[in-house]
Write a protein that holds these residues in place. Structure first.
Motif, PDB file in Angstrom:
ATOM      1  N   ARG A  82     -12.583  -1.639  87.369  1.00 44.59           N
ATOM      2  CA  ARG A  82     -11.348  -0.927  87.725  1.00 44.59           C
ATOM      3  C   ARG A  82     -10.163  -1.902  87.771  1.00 44.59           C
ATOM      4  O   ARG A  82      -9.094  -1.629  87.248  1.00 44.59           O
ATOM      5  CB  ARG A  82     -11.524  -0.231  89.077  1.00 44.59           C
ATOM      6  N   GLN A  83     -10.352  -3.069  88.385  1.00 47.08           N
ATOM      7  CA  GLN A  83      -9.279  -4.062  88.472  1.00 47.08           C
ATOM      8  C   GLN A  83      -8.870  -4.536  87.084  1.00 47.08           C
ATOM      9  O   GLN A  83      -7.674  -4.695  86.800  1.00 47.08           O
ATOM     10  CB  GLN A  83      -9.727  -5.248  89.332  1.00 47.08           C
ATOM     11  N   ARG A  84      -9.833  -4.746  86.223  1.00 43.79           N
ATOM     12  CA  ARG A  84      -9.553  -5.213  84.864  1.00 43.79           C
ATOM     13  C   ARG A  84      -8.739  -4.167  84.088  1.00 43.79           C
ATOM     14  O   ARG A  84      -7.757  -4.486  83.417  1.00 43.79           O
ATOM     15  CB  ARG A  84     -10.864  -5.536  84.150  1.00 43.79           C
ATOM     16  N   ASP A  93      -9.221  -5.123  74.962  1.00 38.40           N
ATOM     17  CA  ASP A  93      -9.962  -6.371  74.890  1.00 38.40           C
ATOM     18  C   ASP A  93     -11.243  -6.090  74.136  1.00 38.40           C
ATOM     19  O   ASP A  93     -11.734  -4.963  74.109  1.00 38.40           O
ATOM     20  CB  ASP A  93     -10.255  -6.884  76.310  1.00 38.40           C
ATOM     21  N   GLN A 103      -6.875  -1.812  85.315  1.00 35.82           N
ATOM     22  CA  GLN A 103      -5.535  -1.708  85.912  1.00 35.82           C
ATOM     23  C   GLN A 103      -4.621  -2.830  85.416  1.00 35.82           C
ATOM     24  O   GLN A 103      -3.442  -2.600  85.166  1.00 35.82           O
ATOM     25  CB  GLN A 103      -5.635  -1.710  87.433  1.00 35.82           C
ATOM     26  N   ARG A 104      -5.170  -4.038  85.258  1.00 38.28           N
ATOM     27  CA  ARG A 104      -4.365  -5.144  84.722  1.00 38.28           C
ATOM     28  C   ARG A 104      -3.917  -4.834  83.295  1.00 38.28           C
ATOM     29  O   ARG A 104      -2.771  -5.118  82.918  1.00 38.28           O
ATOM     30  CB  ARG A 104      -5.151  -6.457  84.751  1.00 38.28           C
ATOM     31  N   MET A 105      -4.812  -4.259  82.501  1.00 40.51           N
ATOM     32  CA  MET A 105      -4.445  -3.903  81.124  1.00 40.51           C
ATOM     33  C   MET A 105      -3.336  -2.852  81.123  1.00 40.51           C
ATOM     34  O   MET A 105      -2.387  -2.955  80.359  1.00 40.51           O
ATOM     35  CB  MET A 105      -5.669  -3.377  80.370  1.00 40.51           C
ATOM     36  N   GLN A 106      -3.471  -1.852  81.985  1.00 40.69           N
ATOM     37  CA  GLN A 106      -2.482  -0.778  82.060  1.00 40.69           C
ATOM     38  C   GLN A 106      -1.120  -1.288  82.516  1.00 40.69           C
ATOM     39  O   GLN A 106      -0.103  -0.703  82.175  1.00 40.69           O
ATOM     40  CB  GLN A 106      -2.958   0.303  83.032  1.00 40.69           C
ATOM     41  N   ALA A 107      -1.109  -2.372  83.280  1.00 41.03           N
ATOM     42  CA  ALA A 107       0.149  -2.907  83.818  1.00 41.03           C
ATOM     43  C   ALA A 107       1.005  -3.579  82.752  1.00 41.03           C
ATOM     44  O   ALA A 107       2.186  -3.831  82.983  1.00 41.03           O
ATOM     45  CB  ALA A 107      -0.149  -3.892  84.945  1.00 41.03           C
ATOM     46  N   ARG A 108       0.423  -3.882  81.595  1.00 40.28           N
ATOM     47  CA  ARG A 108       1.226  -4.487  80.524  1.00 40.28           C
ATOM     48  C   ARG A 108       2.233  -3.467  80.034  1.00 40.28           C
ATOM     49  O   ARG A 108       1.872  -2.366  79.655  1.00 40.28           O
ATOM     50  CB  ARG A 108       0.319  -4.909  79.360  1.00 40.28           C
ATOM     51  N   GLU A 165     -10.928 -11.828  77.156  1.00 41.04           N
ATOM     52  CA  GLU A 165      -9.881 -12.283  78.069  1.00 41.04           C
ATOM     53  C   GLU A 165     -10.460 -12.612  79.444  1.00 41.04           C
ATOM     54  O   GLU A 165     -11.152 -11.802  80.037  1.00 41.04           O
ATOM     55  CB  GLU A 165      -8.808 -11.211  78.217  1.00 41.04           C
TER      56      GLU A 165
END
Length: 111
Positions: free
Chosen positions: A50-52, A67, A54-59, A34
């Motif tokens: 960390r940013q990546r 991924d 966090q984006r996954m956790q936000a789903r 992704e």
């Protein structure tokens, strides 16, 4: 919070198939390579991993998100040391098979 699964290994080792199989499981949402892709050399000036994550956790919705990509390999130690909610699935394929598969891929797609 969703549990995160990251598939990693060399290219041509089954990472796409891993994402496909996991996506067929109830409550699981997996992607393959992704964007944006993580840099192979880890940057020291920004927390890209960390940013990546966090984006996954936000789903919202799936119990398992993740991924599958080879670019997670340089981050494996960092993930294991700091992320308790992440599971790594590491795929291995014999070196000669990986090379032969890359050759077929390159000959087919980039002659």
């Amino acid at each position: 919070n969703s549990r995160i699964v990251l598939g990693m290994g060399t290219g041509q080792c089954g990472l796409l198939a891993l994402a496909d199989v996991l996506n067929r499981q109830p409550g699981c949402f997996m992607t393959y390579q992704e964007p944006p892709l993580l840099p192979w050399i880890k940057p020291t000036d920004r927390p890209v991993l960390r940013q990546r994550l966090q984006r996954m956790q936000a789903r919202s919705g799936p119990a398992i998100v993740g991924d599958s990509a080879s670019f997670y390999l340089p981050y494996a130690e960092e993930i294991l040391a700091s992320e308790t909610n992440v599971r790594l699935v590491c795929l291995k394929r014999p070196c000669d098979e990986v090379i032969a598969s890359f050759n077929r891929f390159l000959n087919k797609n980039h002659s």
